[in-house]
Scaffold this active site. Structure first.
Site, PDB file in Angstrom:
ATOM      1  N   HIS A 129       0.811  -1.227   0.000  1.00 19.18           N
ATOM      2  CA  HIS A 129       0.000   0.000   0.000  1.00 19.18           C
ATOM      3  C   HIS A 129       0.845   1.278   0.000  1.00 19.18           C
ATOM      4  O   HIS A 129       0.726   2.091  -0.913  1.00 19.18           O
ATOM      5  CB  HIS A 129      -1.010  -0.042   1.156  1.00 19.18           C
ATOM      6  CG  HIS A 129      -1.691   1.252   1.421  1.00 19.18           C
ATOM      7  ND1 HIS A 129      -2.515   1.852   0.489  1.00 19.18           N
ATOM      8  CD2 HIS A 129      -1.649   2.090   2.486  1.00 19.18           C
ATOM      9  CE1 HIS A 129      -2.955   2.998   0.987  1.00 19.18           C
ATOM     10  NE2 HIS A 129      -2.453   3.166   2.189  1.00 19.18           N
ATOM     11  N   HIS A 165       3.459   7.048   5.428  1.00 17.86           N
ATOM     12  CA  HIS A 165       2.244   7.742   5.859  1.00 17.86           C
ATOM     13  C   HIS A 165       1.395   6.946   6.852  1.00 17.86           C
ATOM     14  O   HIS A 165       0.616   7.524   7.602  1.00 17.86           O
ATOM     15  CB  HIS A 165       1.407   8.184   4.654  1.00 17.86           C
ATOM     16  CG  HIS A 165       0.550   7.109   4.060  1.00 17.86           C
ATOM     17  ND1 HIS A 165       1.006   6.260   3.092  1.00 17.86           N
ATOM     18  CD2 HIS A 165      -0.730   6.756   4.299  1.00 17.86           C
ATOM     19  CE1 HIS A 165       0.042   5.425   2.759  1.00 17.86           C
ATOM     20  NE2 HIS A 165      -1.024   5.691   3.473  1.00 17.86           N
ATOM     21  N   ASP A 171      -3.300   8.068  -1.418  1.00 18.18           N
ATOM     22  CA  ASP A 171      -3.767   7.062  -0.465  1.00 18.18           C
ATOM     23  C   ASP A 171      -5.189   6.631  -0.827  1.00 18.18           C
ATOM     24  O   ASP A 171      -5.517   5.446  -0.896  1.00 18.18           O
ATOM     25  CB  ASP A 171      -3.738   7.701   0.935  1.00 18.18           C
ATOM     26  CG  ASP A 171      -4.185   6.764   2.033  1.00 18.18           C
ATOM     27  OD1 ASP A 171      -3.725   5.611   2.047  1.00 18.18           O
ATOM     28  OD2 ASP A 171      -4.998   7.191   2.880  1.00 18.18           O
ATOM     29  N   GLU A 211       0.032   5.610  12.558  1.00 20.01           N
ATOM     30  CA  GLU A 211      -1.304   5.093  12.825  1.00 20.01           C
ATOM     31  C   GLU A 211      -1.278   3.588  13.115  1.00 20.01           C
ATOM     32  O   GLU A 211      -1.933   3.120  14.025  1.00 20.01           O
ATOM     33  CB  GLU A 211      -2.181   5.382  11.589  1.00 20.01           C
ATOM     34  CG  GLU A 211      -3.595   4.846  11.649  1.00 20.01           C
ATOM     35  CD  GLU A 211      -4.565   5.840  12.270  1.00 20.01           C
ATOM     36  OE1 GLU A 211      -4.100   6.860  12.820  1.00 20.01           O
ATOM     37  OE2 GLU A 211      -5.778   5.579  12.222  1.00 20.01           O
ATOM     38  N   ASP A 212      -0.503   2.839  12.345  1.00 22.93           N
ATOM     39  CA  ASP A 212      -0.665   1.380  12.344  1.00 22.93           C
ATOM     40  C   ASP A 212       0.482   0.562  12.926  1.00 22.93           C
ATOM     41  O   ASP A 212       0.391  -0.661  12.998  1.00 22.93           O
ATOM     42  CB  ASP A 212      -0.871   0.885  10.895  1.00 22.93           C
ATOM     43  CG  ASP A 212      -2.131   1.450  10.288  1.00 22.93           C
ATOM     44  OD1 ASP A 212      -3.018   1.855  11.064  1.00 22.93           O
ATOM     45  OD2 ASP A 212      -2.239   1.485   9.056  1.00 22.93           O
ATOM     46  N   ASP A 220     -20.015  16.849 -25.685  1.00 18.49           N
ATOM     47  CA  ASP A 220     -18.608  16.673 -25.296  1.00 18.49           C
ATOM     48  C   ASP A 220     -18.330  15.291 -24.695  1.00 18.49           C
ATOM     49  O   ASP A 220     -17.438  15.134 -23.879  1.00 18.49           O
ATOM     50  CB  ASP A 220     -18.167  17.783 -24.330  1.00 18.49           C
ATOM     51  CG  ASP A 220     -18.914  17.739 -23.011  1.00 18.49           C
ATOM     52  OD1 ASP A 220     -19.949  17.025 -22.933  1.00 18.49           O
ATOM     53  OD2 ASP A 220     -18.476  18.407 -22.058  1.00 18.49           O
TER      54      ASP A 220
END
Ligand code: MN
Length: 506
Positions: A53, A78, A144, A82-83, A265
Site C-alpha cells: 500500500h 504515511h 492514499d 497510525e498502524d 462533449d
C-alpha cells in the site's frame, strides 16, 4: 531476508529518477526499509503484504508529478504512526521535522470519517486547515485514497459506500478546486461503481456503444486537421480524442434528462499547440472549414474557469455533418488542467488598490500561489520553508454558513469576509456571527471559522472606522468609495451650487 517487493521498489526509484533527478534516492531507500520493517508481518485485508500500500501511494505520487524527496518519503511512511509501533518521535529523529509534520498531517486526516451531511462541513474544514499547513498532506491523501479505492472490493458494503461517498463529496471537490482534473476524474470514476452500481454500468455501456465508431471518425478528422494546420504553418504538439470521465458524464446526463443527443462533449477532439497565438489561429482554421454551432464558442483562455482551467472550446458541424467539440490549448495549459497547476499566468499582477475589476482575479490568487509554490518545490528545496510561510501561513480558510470556502489573508475580519461575499453585504453589514456567536466586527478570523454576516438595508454607508482594521484591498477600496460618496452627498446639502466634486478633489 529477501524482499519480495524489491522489484516494485526498484520501479519506483527509476520512475523518480526519470522525472526528478534531484530527489535523494538514498533517503528514499532508507524510508522504504523503515516502512518495510515497521509494517513487517502486517497484511491488507486482501491478503497482500501491507507494504504494498505505501509503495503504491509513493508510485501514484510520482506518476502524478508530486515529486520531491519529502513527499515521496512521507508517502512511504504515511501509515507507520497510525498502524505500527514506530513513533512520531523516532520519525522526527530519523527523517526530520518537515517529513514528520507531513506524516502527522496525514495521520490526523486519517481519523476523519464520513458520517453524512452533518459531519461534512467539519471534515471539509479540517481538510482545508491541513491543506493550509502543507499542501503535500493533501497530495498524499489523494494518492492514499486512489489506492484504497482500487482495493475497495474486498471490504464490506457499508465501508465501501462510506469511502465512496467521502471521495465524491469531499476529495473530488477539493481536487477540482485545486484544478487537478486528472485526480478528480480518477477519484470519481473509482468511487462511482460503489455509489450507484446500476448507473455506473449503464453509463459505461453507453460510452462503450459509441466509442469504437467515434474513434475511427476522429482518426479521419485528425488527418484533415493535421494537413490543414500544416498548410497554415502551425505545428500541432498533439491531436487526440478524449472521452469524458464516466461520473461527470453521468452527472451531465442527469441534467439533460439522460438525452445523449444533447451532449456534445462525450468524446471530443483535443488539439494541443505551441503557444497562445496558435490556439486562436487553430480555432480560426476549424471555423473556416466547419460551421460552428451558435453559443458554443467558449474562450476559457481570456476567461478561465474559477479553478484556473484554460482552453478554447468550440462545437462544429464537422465531417459528414456530425457534431464535434474541439478543445484547443497550449501544452502548458494542458498540463495545468491535468495536474493541477491551475495557475492563471497571463493575468497582470493585481493593482495596488484592487477595485472591482480585480475581484475576479483575487479569487484565483491563492490557487495560483499554491501551484506556483508546488512548482518551486522542484526548483529549490531550500526555498521551501520561506515559501510555506509566504503562501500558507498568510492565508486563512473561512466558511460561509452553506459550507462554501472563502480564502482571506491572515488577520482578516468579518468586514473583509462581508466584502468578499458581495459589495452590498459589506456596505450594509451591521454585525457578525462567528461559529454561532456574535462577535465585534474587528475580530481576527481563524482558519475553519464559520462566519455569518447580518445586514440591515437601512444602513446607508459603511463606517470609516472600519478602515482601521480591514485587511483586504477590496474591502478598503469599497469603504473609501462609499465614505466618499457620502461626503459628496453631505457637501451637496450644505454648499448648494458649488462644484463639490472639484472641491473634494482639491
Ligand atoms: Mn494509507
Amino acid at each position: 531476508m529477501t524482499d519480495p517487493h524489491h522489484t516494485t521498489f526498484r520501479n519506483l526509484l527509476s520512475l523518480i529518477r526519470a522525472a526528478e533527478p534531484r530527489v535523494d534516492t538514498d533517503l528514499v531507500t532508507l524510508a522504504y526499509e523503515t516502512a518495510r520493517q515497521a509494517h513487517a508481518g502486517q497484511k491488507r485485508i486482501s491478503g497482500e503484504d501491507y507494504i504494498v500500500h505505501p509503495l503504491n501511494v509513493a508510485i501514484y505520487l510520482a506518476q502524478l508529478h508530486y515529486i520531491d524527496t519529502s513527499t515521496i518519503i512521507a508517502g512511504l511512511l504515511h501509515d507507520v504512526i497510525e498502524d505500527t509501533s514506530y513513533t512520531i518521535e523516532t520519525l522526527r529523529k530519523d527523517f526530520g521535522d518537515e517529513i514528520a509534520d507531513i506524516v502527522m498531517g496525514v495521520t490526523v486526516l486519517e481519523k476523519l470519517k464520513y458520517r453524512g451531511v452533518e459531519r461534512y462541513l467539519e471534515n471539509l474544514r479540517k481538510m482545508f486547515v491541513a491543506m493550509a499547513k502543507d499542501l503535500r498532506v493533501i497530495f498524499i491523501k489523494f494518492a492514499d485514497r486512489i489506492d484504497n479505492l482500487k482495493t475497495l472490493h474486498v471490504w464490506p458494503h457499508d465501508k465501501q459506500l462510506r469511502i465512496a461517498q467521502e471521495t465524491v463529496e469531499i476529495y473530488a471537490p477539493i481536487a477540482n478546486r485545486l484544478g487537478m482534473g486528472k485526480i478528480r476524474g480518477e477519484l470519481e470514476d473509482l468511487a462511482f461503481p460503489y455509489i450507484d452500481p446500476d448507473a455506473y454500468t449503464w453509463t459505461k455501456n453507453l460510452l462503450l456503444s459509441i466509442a469504437p465508431k467515434r474513434e475511427k471518425y476522429l482518426d479521419d478528422v485528425k488527418d484533415i486537421m493535421k494537413k490543414t494546420m500544416e498548410k497554415e504553418k502551425i505545428k500541432p504538439v498533439d491531436i487526440h480524442g478524449r472521452a469524458k470521465h464516466l461520473f461527470s458524464l453521468y452527472r451531465k446526463l442527469l441534467r439533460y434528462d439522460k438525452d445523449i443527443s444533447r451532449i456534445y462533449d462525450i468524446i471530443t477532439m483535443r488539439v494541443i499547440v505551441k503557444n497562445l497565438a496558435d490556439c486562436y489561429a487553430t480555432m480560426g482554421i476549424i471555423h473556416q472549414r466547419w460551421r460552428p454551432l451558435k453559443g458554443r464558442i467558449k474562450d476559457y483562455i481570456a476567461n478561465p474557469k474559477p479553478n484556473g482551467y484554460q482552453s478554447l472550446h468550440t462545437t462544429v458541424f464537422c465531417e459528414k455533418g456530425e457534431i464535434l467539440e474541439f478543445q484547443i490549448r497550449t501544452k502548458k495549459m494542458h498540463e495545468e488542467a491535468e495536474f493541477g497547476v491551475a495557475a492563471h499566468w497571463q493575468y497582470k499582477e493585481r493593482g495596488e488598490d484592487g477595485g472591482d475589476s480585480a475581484t475576479a482575479k483575487i479569487d484565483l490568487d491563492w490557487i495560483r500561489e499554491l501551484t506556483r509554490w508546488h512548482k518551486r518545490i522542484h526548483e529549490n528545496e531550500e526555498q521551501l520553508q520561506k515559501m510555506k510561510l509566504d503562501v500558507f501561513q498568510n492565508r486563512i480558510f473561512i466558511f460561509t454558513p452553506n459550507g462554501e470556502i472563502i480564502d482571506l489573508p491572515e488577520d482578516a475580519t468579518p468586514i473583509d469576509f462581508a466584502y468578499h461575499i458581495h459589495t452590498e453585504v459589506g456596505n450594509h453589514c451591521t454585525s457578525a456571527m462567528v461559529n454561532d456567536r456574535l462577535v465585534p466586527l474587528d475580530t481576527k478570523l481563524k482558519s475553519g471559522d464559520i462566519v455569518e454576516i447580518i445586514t440591515d438595508k437601512k444602513r446607508k454607508t459603511p463606517s470609516s472606522d472600519w478602515l482601521q482594521f480591514v485587511k483586504t484591498t477590496t474591502a478598503r477600496a469599497h469603504i473609501k468609495n462609499q465614505v466618499k460618496v457620502h461626503i459628496v452627498d453631505w457637501l451637496k446639502n450644505i454648499v448648494p451650487g458649488e462644484d463639490k466634486e472639484t472641491k473634494l478633489r482639491r
